[in-house]
Design a protein around this motif. Structure first.
Motif, PDB file in Angstrom:
ATOM      1  N   MET A  48     -35.980 -34.809 -48.464  1.00 11.74           N
ATOM      2  CA  MET A  48     -36.289 -35.708 -47.371  1.00 11.74           C
ATOM      3  C   MET A  48     -35.831 -35.080 -46.068  1.00 11.74           C
ATOM      4  SD  MET A  48     -35.109 -39.602 -47.284  1.00 11.74           S
ATOM      5  CE  MET A  48     -35.056 -40.561 -45.847  1.00 11.74           C
ATOM      6  N   THR A  49     -36.725 -34.943 -45.108  1.00 12.84           N
ATOM      7  CA  THR A  49     -36.377 -34.332 -43.837  1.00 12.84           C
ATOM      8  C   THR A  49     -36.046 -35.411 -42.823  1.00 12.84           C
ATOM      9  OG1 THR A  49     -38.666 -34.318 -43.126  1.00 12.84           O
ATOM     10  CG2 THR A  49     -37.847 -32.332 -44.230  1.00 12.84           C
ATOM     11  N   SER A  50     -35.148 -35.081 -41.908  1.00  9.11           N
ATOM     12  CA  SER A  50     -34.806 -36.025 -40.844  1.00  9.11           C
ATOM     13  C   SER A  50     -34.944 -35.320 -39.513  1.00  9.11           C
ATOM     14  CB  SER A  50     -33.378 -36.563 -41.029  1.00  9.11           C
ATOM     15  OG  SER A  50     -32.450 -35.515 -40.848  1.00  9.11           O
ATOM     16  N   THR A  51     -35.415 -36.062 -38.541  1.00  9.96           N
ATOM     17  CA  THR A  51     -35.570 -35.509 -37.211  1.00  9.96           C
ATOM     18  C   THR A  51     -34.372 -35.949 -36.379  1.00  9.96           C
ATOM     19  OG1 THR A  51     -37.951 -35.682 -37.437  1.00  9.96           O
ATOM     20  CG2 THR A  51     -37.097 -35.372 -35.218  1.00  9.96           C
ATOM     21  N   ALA A  52     -33.637 -34.992 -35.871  1.00 11.26           N
ATOM     22  CA  ALA A  52     -32.455 -35.321 -35.073  1.00 11.26           C
ATOM     23  C   ALA A  52     -32.870 -35.861 -33.706  1.00 11.26           C
ATOM     24  CB  ALA A  52     -31.588 -34.079 -34.910  1.00 11.26           C
ATOM     25  N   GLN A  53     -32.133 -36.808 -33.231  1.00 11.02           N
ATOM     26  CA  GLN A  53     -32.360 -37.376 -31.906  1.00 11.02           C
ATOM     27  C   GLN A  53     -31.907 -36.353 -30.861  1.00 11.02           C
ATOM     28  OE1 GLN A  53     -33.721 -40.243 -31.128  1.00 11.02           O
ATOM     29  NE2 GLN A  53     -33.132 -40.570 -29.020  1.00 11.02           N
ATOM     30  N   PRO A  54     -32.726 -36.075 -29.852  1.00 12.84           N
ATOM     31  CA  PRO A  54     -32.295 -35.144 -28.806  1.00 12.84           C
ATOM     32  C   PRO A  54     -31.021 -35.657 -28.112  1.00 12.84           C
ATOM     33  CG  PRO A  54     -34.648 -35.572 -28.637  1.00 12.84           C
ATOM     34  CD  PRO A  54     -34.095 -36.537 -29.650  1.00 12.84           C
ATOM     35  N   GLU A  55     -30.234 -34.727 -27.609  1.00 12.93           N
ATOM     36  CA  GLU A  55     -28.949 -35.065 -26.985  1.00 12.93           C
ATOM     37  C   GLU A  55     -29.111 -35.892 -25.708  1.00 12.93           C
ATOM     38  OE1 GLU A  55     -28.705 -31.181 -29.132  1.00 12.93           O
ATOM     39  OE2 GLU A  55     -30.081 -32.055 -27.697  1.00 12.93           O
ATOM     40  N   PHE A  56     -30.222 -35.724 -25.022  1.00 12.98           N
ATOM     41  CA  PHE A  56     -30.435 -36.373 -23.714  1.00 12.98           C
ATOM     42  C   PHE A  56     -31.823 -37.017 -23.729  1.00 12.98           C
ATOM     43  CE2 PHE A  56     -31.303 -35.585 -18.955  1.00 12.98           C
ATOM     44  CZ  PHE A  56     -30.638 -36.730 -18.566  1.00 12.98           C
ATOM     45  N   SER A  57     -31.983 -38.015 -24.587  1.00 11.55           N
ATOM     46  CA  SER A  57     -33.291 -38.633 -24.775  1.00 11.55           C
ATOM     47  C   SER A  57     -33.479 -39.805 -23.812  1.00 11.55           C
ATOM     48  CB  SER A  57     -33.421 -39.125 -26.218  1.00 11.55           C
ATOM     49  OG  SER A  57     -34.701 -39.653 -26.444  1.00 11.55           O
ATOM     50  N   ARG A  58     -34.606 -39.780 -23.109  1.00 10.56           N
ATOM     51  CA  ARG A  58     -35.006 -40.877 -22.227  1.00 10.56           C
ATOM     52  C   ARG A  58     -36.506 -41.087 -22.446  1.00 10.56           C
ATOM     53  NH1 ARG A  58     -30.286 -40.425 -21.971  1.00 10.56           N
ATOM     54  NH2 ARG A  58     -28.892 -40.741 -20.211  1.00 10.56           N
ATOM     55  N   LEU A  59     -36.822 -41.981 -23.365  1.00 13.32           N
ATOM     56  CA  LEU A  59     -38.206 -42.214 -23.749  1.00 13.32           C
ATOM     57  C   LEU A  59     -38.901 -43.157 -22.767  1.00 13.32           C
ATOM     58  CD1 LEU A  59     -37.759 -42.706 -27.601  1.00 13.32           C
ATOM     59  CD2 LEU A  59     -38.620 -40.683 -26.409  1.00 13.32           C
ATOM     60  N   VAL A  60     -40.121 -42.796 -22.394  1.00 11.44           N
ATOM     61  CA  VAL A  60     -40.976 -43.657 -21.581  1.00 11.44           C
ATOM     62  C   VAL A  60     -42.202 -43.977 -22.448  1.00 11.44           C
ATOM     63  CG1 VAL A  60     -42.332 -43.873 -19.475  1.00 11.44           C
ATOM     64  CG2 VAL A  60     -40.183 -42.577 -19.443  1.00 11.44           C
ATOM     65  N   PRO A  61     -42.317 -45.234 -22.897  1.00  8.53           N
ATOM     66  CA  PRO A  61     -43.449 -45.602 -23.750  1.00  8.53           C
ATOM     67  C   PRO A  61     -44.780 -45.450 -23.014  1.00  8.53           C
ATOM     68  CG  PRO A  61     -41.741 -47.309 -23.784  1.00  8.53           C
ATOM     69  CD  PRO A  61     -41.383 -46.346 -22.693  1.00  8.53           C
ATOM     70  N   LEU A  62     -45.786 -44.944 -23.721  1.00  9.09           N
ATOM     71  CA  LEU A  62     -47.104 -44.769 -23.121  1.00  9.09           C
ATOM     72  C   LEU A  62     -47.707 -46.100 -22.681  1.00  9.09           C
ATOM     73  CD1 LEU A  62     -48.646 -42.062 -25.482  1.00  9.09           C
ATOM     74  CD2 LEU A  62     -47.425 -41.736 -23.318  1.00  9.09           C
ATOM     75  N   THR A  63     -47.288 -47.197 -23.315  1.00  6.78           N
ATOM     76  CA  THR A  63     -47.814 -48.519 -22.961  1.00  6.78           C
ATOM     77  C   THR A  63     -47.364 -48.973 -21.573  1.00  6.78           C
ATOM     78  OG1 THR A  63     -45.948 -49.561 -24.097  1.00  6.78           O
ATOM     79  CG2 THR A  63     -47.999 -49.286 -25.358  1.00  6.78           C
ATOM     80  N   ARG A  64     -46.360 -48.337 -21.003  1.00  6.94           N
ATOM     81  CA  ARG A  64     -45.875 -48.700 -19.659  1.00  6.94           C
ATOM     82  C   ARG A  64     -46.742 -48.136 -18.546  1.00  6.94           C
ATOM     83  NH1 ARG A  64     -40.265 -47.483 -18.007  1.00  6.94           N
ATOM     84  NH2 ARG A  64     -41.032 -48.550 -16.194  1.00  6.94           N
ATOM     85  N   PHE A  65     -47.606 -47.180 -18.865  1.00  9.47           N
ATOM     86  CA  PHE A  65     -48.389 -46.513 -17.833  1.00  9.47           C
ATOM     87  C   PHE A  65     -49.519 -47.399 -17.350  1.00  9.47           C
ATOM     88  CE2 PHE A  65     -46.299 -42.927 -19.724  1.00  9.47           C
ATOM     89  CZ  PHE A  65     -46.045 -42.108 -18.637  1.00  9.47           C
ATOM     90  N   GLY A  66     -49.621 -47.455 -16.030  1.00  9.00           N
ATOM     91  CA  GLY A  66     -50.738 -48.133 -15.385  1.00  9.00           C
ATOM     92  C   GLY A  66     -51.279 -47.227 -14.304  1.00  9.00           C
ATOM     93  N   ALA A  67     -51.768 -47.818 -13.233  1.00 16.28           N
ATOM     94  CA  ALA A  67     -52.336 -47.036 -12.140  1.00 16.28           C
ATOM     95  C   ALA A  67     -51.251 -46.400 -11.267  1.00 16.28           C
ATOM     96  CB  ALA A  67     -53.238 -47.925 -11.289  1.00 16.28           C
ATOM     97  N   LYS A  68     -50.087 -47.027 -11.214  1.00 20.24           N
ATOM     98  CA  LYS A  68     -49.012 -46.520 -10.351  1.00 20.24           C
ATOM     99  C   LYS A  68     -48.098 -45.566 -11.112  1.00 20.24           C
ATOM    100  CE  LYS A  68     -48.809 -50.508  -7.325  1.00 20.24           C
ATOM    101  NZ  LYS A  68     -47.962 -51.536  -6.747  1.00 20.24           N
ATOM    102  N   PRO A  69     -47.557 -44.571 -10.411  1.00 18.29           N
ATOM    103  CA  PRO A  69     -46.606 -43.648 -11.053  1.00 18.29           C
ATOM    104  C   PRO A  69     -45.342 -44.387 -11.501  1.00 18.29           C
ATOM    105  CG  PRO A  69     -47.328 -42.792  -8.929  1.00 18.29           C
ATOM    106  CD  PRO A  69     -47.824 -44.203  -9.024  1.00 18.29           C
ATOM    107  N   ILE A  70     -44.715 -43.853 -12.526  1.00 16.71           N
ATOM    108  CA  ILE A  70     -43.429 -44.371 -13.003  1.00 16.71           C
ATOM    109  C   ILE A  70     -42.361 -43.401 -12.519  1.00 16.71           C
ATOM    110  CG2 ILE A  70     -42.031 -44.835 -15.047  1.00 16.71           C
ATOM    111  CD1 ILE A  70     -44.656 -45.447 -16.535  1.00 16.71           C
ATOM    112  N   ARG A  71     -41.365 -43.924 -11.821  1.00 18.44           N
ATOM    113  CA  ARG A  71     -40.285 -43.081 -11.287  1.00 18.44           C
ATOM    114  C   ARG A  71     -38.945 -43.527 -11.872  1.00 18.44           C
ATOM    115  NH1 ARG A  71     -43.681 -44.045  -6.848  1.00 18.44           N
ATOM    116  NH2 ARG A  71     -44.623 -42.139  -6.062  1.00 18.44           N
ATOM    117  N   HIS A  72     -38.129 -42.537 -12.221  1.00 15.68           N
ATOM    118  CA  HIS A  72     -36.798 -42.811 -12.772  1.00 15.68           C
ATOM    119  C   HIS A  72     -35.815 -41.786 -12.229  1.00 15.68           C
ATOM    120  CE1 HIS A  72     -37.797 -45.778 -15.858  1.00 15.68           C
ATOM    121  NE2 HIS A  72     -38.797 -45.009 -16.243  1.00 15.68           N
TER     122      HIS A  72
END
Length: 175
Positions: free
Chosen positions: A1-25
């Motif tokens: 069984m393989t496991s994918t390690a979580q990146p050390e500096f993960s900041r996920l932006v879900p694709l469902t959040r995208f609209g016409a305006k840019p997303i800034r963080h």
């Protein structure tokens, strides 16, 4: 069984959040994330890693990440292993899209813009920043006081090549 390690500096932006305006963080690594990044990149210390990111939808399945990051860190001198403080600040752009769009994206964008295939339903802007940080690190950090043996002042006695040349000259160049 393989496991994918979580990146050390993960900041996920879900694709469902995208609209016409840019997303800034604005994102910054925590103390624990800095320690994990230091271990990942073979550094004694990552003191700070911060970024400003902007994500823009370019079409149905294409997205562009524009980011600026800065970091402060400590590396080991390649000569003495003494700590060498460093800082970097850079900008980068990454295009995200389905794997089949890579060839098309490569024809329409500049060489310095990377393409990453979309994997899953989010874009990890933290991992993108971490990868660019690793590429920006000086490859051969050197303490200002470090001296290589080749840089030390020459001794008064000639080396083996100089001695051999001297013998040839003394013999008049005959072998």
């Amino acid at each position: 069984m393989t496991s994918t390690a979580q990146p050390e500096f993960s900041r996920l932006v879900p694709l469902t959040r995208f609209g016409a305006k840019p997303i800034r963080h604005e994102i910054a690594a925590t103390e624990d994330e800095c320690a994990a990044l230091a271990q990942r990149f073979g550094l004694p210390i990552v003191e700070r890693l911060r970024a400003e990111v902007e994500l823009v939808r370019l079409g149905n399945n294409m997205f562009r990440l524009d980011a600026t990051f800065s970091a402060e860190f400590v590396q080991s001198c390649v000569v003495t292993l003494d700590p060498v403080r460093g800082a970097v600040s850079e900008e980068f752009t990454v295009l995200y899209g389905p794997p089949e769009a890579e060839a098309e994206a490569g024809e329409t964008v500049e060489d310095e813009i990377a393409f990453e295939p979309l994997a899953g339903n989010a874009i990890d802007v933290g991992e993108a920043v971490a990868q660019q940080f690793s590429l920006a690190l000086p490859p051969f950090p050197r303490s200002p006081d470090a001296i290589l043996d080749a840089e030390t002042p020459a001794a008064d006695e000639p080396g083996p090549l100089a001695a051999a040349l001297s013998r040839l000259v003394d013999r008049g160049g005959d072998a």
